[in-house]
Design an enzyme around this catalytic site. Structure first.
Site, PDB file in Angstrom:
ATOM      1  N   ASP A   1      61.712 -27.454  43.729  1.00  0.00           N
ATOM      2  CA  ASP A   1      60.957 -27.564  44.979  1.00  0.00           C
ATOM      3  C   ASP A   1      61.849 -27.599  46.216  1.00  0.00           C
ATOM      4  O   ASP A   1      61.501 -28.204  47.231  1.00  0.00           O
ATOM      5  CB  ASP A   1      60.054 -28.817  44.960  1.00  0.00           C
ATOM      6  CG  ASP A   1      59.067 -28.776  43.818  1.00  0.00           C
ATOM      7  OD1 ASP A   1      58.663 -27.661  43.433  1.00  0.00           O
ATOM      8  OD2 ASP A   1      58.709 -29.846  43.299  1.00  0.00           O
TER       9      ASP A   1
ATOM     10  N   LYS B   1      62.624 -22.432  47.349  1.00  0.00           N
ATOM     11  CA  LYS B   1      63.093 -21.122  46.870  1.00  0.00           C
ATOM     12  C   LYS B   1      62.157 -19.992  47.287  1.00  0.00           C
ATOM     13  O   LYS B   1      62.603 -18.937  47.734  1.00  0.00           O
ATOM     14  CB  LYS B   1      63.223 -21.148  45.336  1.00  0.00           C
ATOM     15  CG  LYS B   1      64.226 -22.178  44.836  1.00  0.00           C
ATOM     16  CD  LYS B   1      64.218 -22.307  43.332  1.00  0.00           C
ATOM     17  CE  LYS B   1      63.002 -22.976  42.753  1.00  0.00           C
ATOM     18  NZ  LYS B   1      62.849 -24.416  43.074  1.00  0.00           N
TER      19      LYS B   1
ATOM     20  N   GLY C   1      56.015 -23.662  41.282  1.00  0.00           N
ATOM     21  CA  GLY C   1      55.057 -23.482  42.370  1.00  0.00           C
ATOM     22  C   GLY C   1      55.899 -23.156  43.587  1.00  0.00           C
ATOM     23  O   GLY C   1      56.579 -24.026  44.112  1.00  0.00           O
ATOM     24  N   HIS C   2      55.933 -21.897  43.970  1.00  0.00           N
ATOM     25  CA  HIS C   2      56.793 -21.454  45.067  1.00  0.00           C
ATOM     26  C   HIS C   2      55.929 -21.128  46.287  1.00  0.00           C
ATOM     27  O   HIS C   2      55.086 -20.238  46.225  1.00  0.00           O
ATOM     28  CB  HIS C   2      57.622 -20.230  44.641  1.00  0.00           C
ATOM     29  CG  HIS C   2      58.610 -20.546  43.552  1.00  0.00           C
ATOM     30  ND1 HIS C   2      59.474 -19.624  43.019  1.00  0.00           N
ATOM     31  CD2 HIS C   2      58.891 -21.728  42.921  1.00  0.00           C
ATOM     32  CE1 HIS C   2      60.236 -20.213  42.106  1.00  0.00           C
ATOM     33  NE2 HIS C   2      59.883 -21.481  42.016  1.00  0.00           N
TER      34      HIS C   2
ATOM     35  N   GLN D   1      62.522 -23.889  39.102  1.00  0.00           N
ATOM     36  CA  GLN D   1      63.018 -25.256  38.875  1.00  0.00           C
ATOM     37  C   GLN D   1      64.359 -25.432  39.600  1.00  0.00           C
ATOM     38  O   GLN D   1      64.554 -24.817  40.635  1.00  0.00           O
ATOM     39  CB  GLN D   1      63.137 -25.553  37.371  1.00  0.00           C
ATOM     40  CG  GLN D   1      61.810 -25.679  36.632  1.00  0.00           C
ATOM     41  CD  GLN D   1      61.144 -24.355  36.320  1.00  0.00           C
ATOM     42  OE1 GLN D   1      61.731 -23.498  35.689  1.00  0.00           O
ATOM     43  NE2 GLN D   1      59.916 -24.161  36.744  1.00  0.00           N
TER      44      GLN D   1
HETATM   45  P1  GDP Z   1      60.072 -24.058  45.624  1.00  0.00           P
HETATM   46  O1  GDP Z   1      59.417 -24.464  44.362  1.00  0.00           O
HETATM   47  O2  GDP Z   1      61.557 -24.226  45.591  1.00  0.00           O
HETATM   48  O3  GDP Z   1      59.688 -22.687  46.091  1.00  0.00           O
HETATM   49  O4  GDP Z   1      59.553 -25.085  46.727  1.00  0.00           O
HETATM   50  P2  GDP Z   1      58.016 -25.597  46.919  1.00  0.00           P
HETATM   51  O5  GDP Z   1      57.227 -24.504  47.503  1.00  0.00           O
HETATM   52  O6  GDP Z   1      57.522 -26.228  45.676  1.00  0.00           O
HETATM   53  O7  GDP Z   1      58.239 -26.806  47.931  1.00  0.00           O
HETATM   54  C1  GDP Z   1      58.792 -26.629  49.178  1.00  0.00           C
HETATM   55  C2  GDP Z   1      57.794 -27.128  50.218  1.00  0.00           C
HETATM   56  O8  GDP Z   1      58.447 -27.303  51.455  1.00  0.00           O
HETATM   57  C3  GDP Z   1      56.670 -26.144  50.494  1.00  0.00           C
HETATM   58  O9  GDP Z   1      55.520 -26.869  50.834  1.00  0.00           O
HETATM   59  C4  GDP Z   1      57.187 -25.354  51.687  1.00  0.00           C
HETATM   60  O10 GDP Z   1      56.140 -24.800  52.477  1.00  0.00           O
HETATM   61  C5  GDP Z   1      57.916 -26.426  52.443  1.00  0.00           C
HETATM   62  N1  GDP Z   1      59.091 -25.978  53.194  1.00  0.00           N
HETATM   63  C6  GDP Z   1      59.998 -25.027  52.890  1.00  0.00           C
HETATM   64  N2  GDP Z   1      60.992 -25.006  53.798  1.00  0.00           N
HETATM   65  C7  GDP Z   1      60.723 -25.959  54.697  1.00  0.00           C
HETATM   66  C8  GDP Z   1      61.386 -26.464  55.861  1.00  0.00           C
HETATM   67  O11 GDP Z   1      62.476 -26.024  56.229  1.00  0.00           O
HETATM   68  N3  GDP Z   1      60.793 -27.481  56.515  1.00  0.00           N
HETATM   69  C9  GDP Z   1      59.607 -28.027  56.129  1.00  0.00           C
HETATM   70  N4  GDP Z   1      59.110 -29.025  56.845  1.00  0.00           N
HETATM   71  N5  GDP Z   1      58.949 -27.585  55.042  1.00  0.00           N
HETATM   72  C10 GDP Z   1      59.505 -26.581  54.332  1.00  0.00           C
HETATM   73  P1  IMO Z   2      59.766 -25.098  41.048  1.00  0.00           P
HETATM   74  O1  IMO Z   2      60.156 -23.721  40.544  1.00  0.00           O
HETATM   75  C1  IMO Z   2      59.912 -29.400  40.323  1.00  0.00           C
HETATM   76  C2  IMO Z   2      59.675 -30.706  36.141  1.00  0.00           C
HETATM   77  C3  IMO Z   2      58.439 -31.456  35.702  1.00  0.00           C
HETATM   78  C4  IMO Z   2      59.031 -32.340  34.633  1.00  0.00           C
HETATM   79  C5  IMO Z   2      60.078 -31.439  33.969  1.00  0.00           C
HETATM   80  C6  IMO Z   2      59.617 -30.736  32.709  1.00  0.00           C
HETATM   81  O2  IMO Z   2      58.500 -25.119  41.825  1.00  0.00           O
HETATM   82  O3  IMO Z   2      60.921 -25.746  41.729  1.00  0.00           O
HETATM   83  P2  IMO Z   2      57.947 -28.697  32.255  1.00  0.00           P
HETATM   84  O4  IMO Z   2      56.507 -28.518  32.627  1.00  0.00           O
HETATM   85  O5  IMO Z   2      58.867 -27.667  32.821  1.00  0.00           O
HETATM   86  O6  IMO Z   2      58.164 -28.904  30.795  1.00  0.00           O
HETATM   87  O7  IMO Z   2      58.350 -30.122  32.937  1.00  0.00           O
HETATM   88  O8  IMO Z   2      60.413 -30.463  34.951  1.00  0.00           O
HETATM   89  N1  IMO Z   2      59.411 -29.391  36.768  1.00  0.00           N
HETATM   90  C7  IMO Z   2      59.538 -29.140  38.072  1.00  0.00           C
HETATM   91  N2  IMO Z   2      59.840 -29.963  39.094  1.00  0.00           N
HETATM   92  N3  IMO Z   2      59.740 -28.080  40.542  1.00  0.00           N
HETATM   93  C8  IMO Z   2      59.464 -27.229  39.529  1.00  0.00           C
HETATM   94  O9  IMO Z   2      59.415 -25.896  39.684  1.00  0.00           O
HETATM   95  C9  IMO Z   2      59.319 -27.752  38.228  1.00  0.00           C
HETATM   96  N4  IMO Z   2      59.042 -27.228  37.013  1.00  0.00           N
HETATM   97  C10 IMO Z   2      59.115 -28.238  36.136  1.00  0.00           C
HETATM   98  O10 IMO Z   2      57.885 -32.189  36.740  1.00  0.00           O
HETATM   99  O11 IMO Z   2      59.723 -33.410  35.216  1.00  0.00           O
HETATM  100 MG    MG Z   3      57.909 -25.750  43.661  1.00  0.00          MG
END
Ligand code: GDP
Ligand code: IMO
Ligand code: MG
Length: 424
Positions: free
Chosen positions: A13, A16, A40-41, A222
């Site tokens: 998270d 990416k 979840g991107h 991840q």
């Molecule tokens: P990913 O899994 O690495 O793609 O990241 P996620 O989408 O799960 O989580 C990142 C969260 O931070 C999302 O809700 C994005 O919209 C938000 N986000 C990304 N970059 C920034 C930033 O620079 N500032 C803020 N405030 N939010 C951001």
């Molecule tokens: P993105 O790509 C954050 C965590 C789960 C749990 C562990 C194992 O959005 O960054 P799993 O379902 O993979 O067997 O769970 O890994 N986890 C993540 N945490 N971002 C993710 O993906 C994750 N995918 C799995 O919360 O701790």
């Molecule tokens: Mg994510």
């Protein structure tokens, strides 16, 4: 010929999805190489927000090929949901998306097994996303898995054999599947839907793109601290999230890898169980969670929050061969008086900068405190506008991590991205 890799350096998270979208115009193709719908991107642009799970984050730019590589595990039902929504919003997915024949399929019983395994762990739950990731990779490694290409070869026979194995396993775990017929009906329907997409030998596709002088961006899912080998085992996911995973997850040779973009938040978060040395249980942790909207994109779970951990980041940079760093969510710290960074761990009274075998033991983080910048950076257009204390924070991190920070993100929108001059 160029394959660059973008991956998370923390517990996922990091942002990416946002950065892959921003960087896509520099490439001819974008490819996911591991993980599945546990990811979840999130992407935001033109006032709209999208959350992608299995489909690469390069689909919203200008017709780049997007590839789901062999290292990914795919849930047909979730894929169908995701793809239908995107098609509804006008993305011409069928012409740009290619899926490897070798991706392993997540079946309804894999998801049931994920839940049953977690239940059986009692107080030692991993806190998985419940998407069947562990059981699907387990079947892959134990050579019992079902691959997408199998849908064209004796599929029903292979499916039935796997189903029976899973039912036996579920029984031994004391779990009785409910509504399985209904789940399977939906799943088979989604398999038919999947057949409408380009199902290819993606290793040949990627290598022929490279032979034509085209460039590919690999999108990690991840993060490094969730890597099956090097993460905080057993509280990890079931794939290699590090840059080496891009080679095995796509069929790309190591000597084809160019830049490795390592992405991290200006602080640190984690979802699910497991150790987290810099976790904050106080009002500061809550403040970071509220300001950063730190709730899971897929599960909605509260993310645990803490200060940036440079011991873990240095380890992640080493494992991945990171050439450029990308710092996300800097704006979340805009209003803090002071910011802390963990530069070493104290374990049983002894200070170390080496990431230990187990971070489960009593680790006392050793912090350096830096002054906050107390400035709203969210509308800034260039690094020249950055406040002095933020510039100092960047310089401090670059020195500690011995790697340049080339992109700084100051908000969730595509446009809130500052590309810095590369300084090496
Ligand atoms: P990913 O899994 O690495 O793609 O990241 P996620 O989408 O799960 O989580 C990142 C969260 O931070 C999302 O809700 C994005 O919209 C938000 N986000 C990304 N970059 C920034 C930033 O620079 N500032 C803020 N405030 N939010 C951001
Ligand atoms: P993105 O790509 C954050 C965590 C789960 C749990 C562990 C194992 O959005 O960054 P799993 O379902 O993979 O067997 O769970 O890994 N986890 C993540 N945490 N971002 C993710 O993906 C994750 N995918 C799995 O919360 O701790
Ligand atoms: Mg994510």
């Amino acid at each position: 010929m160029k394959v660059d890799v973008l991956l998370g350096l923390q517990w996922g998270d990091e942002g990416k999805g946002k950065v892959v979208d921003v960087l896509t115009p520099r490439y001819d193709a974008v490819a996911r190489f591991q993980g599945g719908p546990n990811a979840g991107h999130t992407l935001e642009f033109e006032g709209k927000k999208y959350v992608l799970r299995s489909i690469p984050s390069g689909i919203f730019q200008h017709g780049q090929i997007n590839i789901i590589g062999n290292g990914v595990v795919l849930d047909p039902v979730l894929f169908k949901q995701e793809a239908e929504e995107l098609e509804k919003s006008g993305v011409d997915l069928r012409s740009i998306l290619k899926i490897s024949k070798k991706v392993h399929l997540i079946t309804p019983t894999h998801r049931l097994l994920d839940a049953a395994n977690e239940k059986a762990k009692g107080g030692k739950k991993i806190g998985t996303t419940g998407k069947g990731i562990g059981p699907t990779y387990t079947d892959k490694i134990s050579r019992n898995g079902l691959r997408l290409g199998d849908v064209f070869h004796n599929f029903n026979e292979k499916y039935s054999a796997l189903r029976q194995r899973h039912l036996d396993q579920l029984e031994s775990l004391g779990s009785k599947p409910e509504n399985l017929d209904e789940l399977e009906e939906k799943w088979m329907d989604a398999i038919e839907y999947l057949k409408g997409f380009g199902i290819v030998d993606s290793e040949f596709l990627i290598n022929s793109l490279l032979a034509q002088g085209k460039s590919v961006l690999c999108e990690g899912a991840q993060g490094t601290l969730l890597d099956i080998d090097f993460g905080s085992y057993p509280f990890v996911t079931s794939s290699n999230t590090i840059s080496a995973g891009a080679c095995s997850g796509l069929g790309v040779a190591p000597n084809k890898i160019g830049e490795v973009f390592g992405i991290f938040k200006a602080y640190c978060t984690r979802v699910g169980s497991g150790p987290f040395p810099t976790e904050l249980f106080d009002a500061t942790g809550k403040r970071i969670r509220d300001l950063g909207h730190e709730y899971g994109a897929v599960t909605g779970r509260e993310r645990r929050c803490g200060w940036i951990d440079l011991v873990a980041l240095r380890y992640a940079i080493m494992l991945n061969g990171v050439t450029q760093l990308i710092m996300m969510k800097s704006d979340v710290l805009d209003d803090f008086d002071e910011i802390k960074a963990c530069v070493a761990y104290k374990i049983k009274g002894v200070e170390t900068t080496q990431f230990p075998f187990s971070i489960d033991e009593d680790i006392e983080p050793v912090y350096v405190t830096l002054p906050g910048w107390k400035t709203d950076m969210t509308k800034m257009q260039s690094e020249d506008e950055f406040p002095e204390n933020f510039k100092n924070y960047i310089a401090f991190l670059e020195k500690e991590l011995a790697t340049p920070i080339t992109i700084v993100s100051i908000g969730p929108d595509r446009k809130q991205t500052i590309v810095r001059e590369k300084k090496n």
